[in-house]
Design an enzyme around this catalytic site. Structure first.
Site, PDB file in Angstrom:
ATOM      1  CE1 TYR A  54      86.856 -17.278  -6.263  1.00 20.98           C
ATOM      2  CE2 TYR A  54      88.745 -18.173  -5.096  1.00 20.98           C
ATOM      3  CZ  TYR A  54      87.410 -17.818  -5.121  1.00 20.98           C
ATOM      4  OH  TYR A  54      86.641 -17.995  -3.990  1.00 20.98           O
ATOM      5  CB  SER A 152      80.447 -21.784  -1.565  1.00 22.78           C
ATOM      6  OG  SER A 152      80.752 -20.420  -1.328  1.00 22.78           O
ATOM      7  CD  GLN A 177      84.820 -20.676   0.586  1.00 19.26           C
ATOM      8  OE1 GLN A 177      85.207 -19.752  -0.101  1.00 19.26           O
ATOM      9  NE2 GLN A 177      85.390 -21.874   0.542  1.00 19.26           N
ATOM     10  CD1 TRP A 205      82.856 -16.815   1.441  1.00 21.20           C
ATOM     11  CD2 TRP A 205      83.277 -14.682   0.891  1.00 21.20           C
ATOM     12  NE1 TRP A 205      81.739 -16.318   0.825  1.00 21.20           N
ATOM     13  CE2 TRP A 205      81.968 -15.018   0.473  1.00 21.20           C
ATOM     14  CE3 TRP A 205      83.763 -13.398   0.640  1.00 21.20           C
ATOM     15  CZ2 TRP A 205      81.128 -14.112  -0.180  1.00 21.20           C
ATOM     16  CZ3 TRP A 205      82.938 -12.488  -0.006  1.00 21.20           C
ATOM     17  CH2 TRP A 205      81.628 -12.842  -0.405  1.00 21.20           C
ATOM     18  N   PRO A 207      86.463 -12.359   6.388  1.00 20.83           N
ATOM     19  CG  PRO A 207      88.311 -13.317   7.445  1.00 20.83           C
ATOM     20  CD  PRO A 207      87.565 -13.314   6.136  1.00 20.83           C
ATOM     21  CE  LYS A 216      92.636  -1.566   3.356  1.00 15.74           C
ATOM     22  NZ  LYS A 216      93.564  -2.422   2.585  1.00 15.74           N
ATOM     23  CD  GLN A 291      98.274  -7.019   2.866  1.00 19.45           C
ATOM     24  OE1 GLN A 291      98.186  -7.878   1.999  1.00 19.45           O
ATOM     25  NE2 GLN A 291      97.820  -5.790   2.709  1.00 19.45           N
TER      26      GLN A 291
END
Length: 336
Positions: A54, A152, A177, A205, A207, A216, A291
């Site tokens: 990341y 994952s 994951q 991850w 969701p 939105k 959030q």
């Protein structure tokens, strides 16, 4: 905040995990990232997920700084290895013994800790013998640098093979994951039944389907300024799959369901994945502290069966459930 066991282990994690895939070190400034981590802690979240890939290791560094000073024993720190890091040399990616060993040392350094609670194989590596990968992971467990092992986006067959090797080595896989949401259900057909059988939980991850399930994004309208759908660095390419007017209209029709339950749309989406008893935790990401607080309120929520049925009816054939789609997540060749 409620807590769940990870697989058949005695290890518990919070139902909501704070993750920093698209935020720390890239999409938001360090001050905002620190504020989000503080909001997570204030909400009772104790589990934090990241990966060395990341922001090319920057996300781990930011998380390490944000958690500095917290009682280490009260936190569960999860990270992952596989993707390319550093200058992207020939051994800077994959699940070879060399890359796993060196990546673990780098993650420990950046996260400012002496152990990783859950170390995860970020993808399946077709270029490395699985025996080499699992032996390297087992050695890290025996050295005390890693407490638990996970994977994952592995297929059911890959999980079964990895689990068997781990057991032979005297260690255990406790988690997978995957991506999972009310719109993306590809793990339900094969991965979840296999995981239940073998004693693995899902650490899921996206969701909220990259923000689409918040409602939105409105059909026929341009995405809001600054939203993920407009951010080239923040997942615009991934969210594109959900941006058709048909899908967005169906999501809008979920608003009465959320309203009847007294939930925000985001809370409904997170609570939905937590209804699956094989899911140990839902990973949320955030660029603003509010959030985090909103998403975290989904912990402990039980959605009645009739509301779950309404969600299925509303989303209809917009749902992706083909188990074969999991295989697409594991690149046959390493990224360089």
């Amino acid at each position: 905040m409620d807590y769940r066991h990870l697989g058949r282990s005695g290890f518990k994690i919070s139902e909501i995990t704070y993750g920093n895939w698209l935020t720390h070190g890239s999409q938001v400034e360090d001050d905002a990232a620190q504020a989000c981590v503080r909001a997570a802690l204030d909400a009772g979240i104790t589990t934090f997920d990241t990966a060395d890939v990341y922001a090319n290791t920057a996300a781990e560094t930011v998380l390490g700084k944000a958690l500095a000073g917290e009682r280490r024993e009260s936190l569960e720190i999860l990270t992952k290895v596989f993707g390319p890091t550093g200058p992207k040399g020939p051994n800077d990616t994959g699940l070879s013994r060399k890359h796993i060993t060196e990546s673990c040392e780098g993650s420990l350094r950046r996260l400012q800790t002496d152990h990783i609670d859950l170390y995860q194989a970020h993808r399946y590596d077709y270029a490395t013998p699985l025996e080499e990968t699992m032996q390297a992971f087992a050695d890290l467990v025996r050295q005390g640098k890693v407490l638990h092992l996970g994977v994952s986006e592995w297929t059911a067959d890959q999980i079964r093979a990895g689990h068997a090797l781990a057991e032979e080595l005297g260690v255990h896989l406790v988690s997978n994951q995957p991506q999972y949401s009310a719109l993306w259900r590809v793990i339900e057909g094969e991965v979840v039944p296999t995981s239940r059988e073998l004693g693995l939980s899902q650490v899921v991850w996206s969701p909220i389907a990259q923000g689409v399930l918040t409602g939105k994004y409105v059909p026929g309208q341009q995405p809001p300024e600054g939203s993920r759908a407009t951010d080239e660095k923040g997942g615009k390419g991934m969210i594109a799959r959900w941006m058709s007017d048909d899908v967005l209209a169906r999501v809008q029709d979920l608003k009465p369901v959320a309203s009847d339950l007294g939930l925000s749309m985001a809370q409904l989406a997170v609570a939905w994945v937590l209804q699956n008893d094989n899911v140990a935790t839902a990973i949320i990401g955030a660029s603003k502290p509010e959030q985090v607080a909103d998403n975290a309120a989904a912990a402990g929520v039980r959605i009645p069966a009739d509301a779950m049925a309404r969600i299925d009816e509303v989303l209809g054939d917009a749902v992706v459930s083909d188990p074969a789609r999991t295989l697409e997540s594991s690149p046959k060749e390493r990224e360089v």
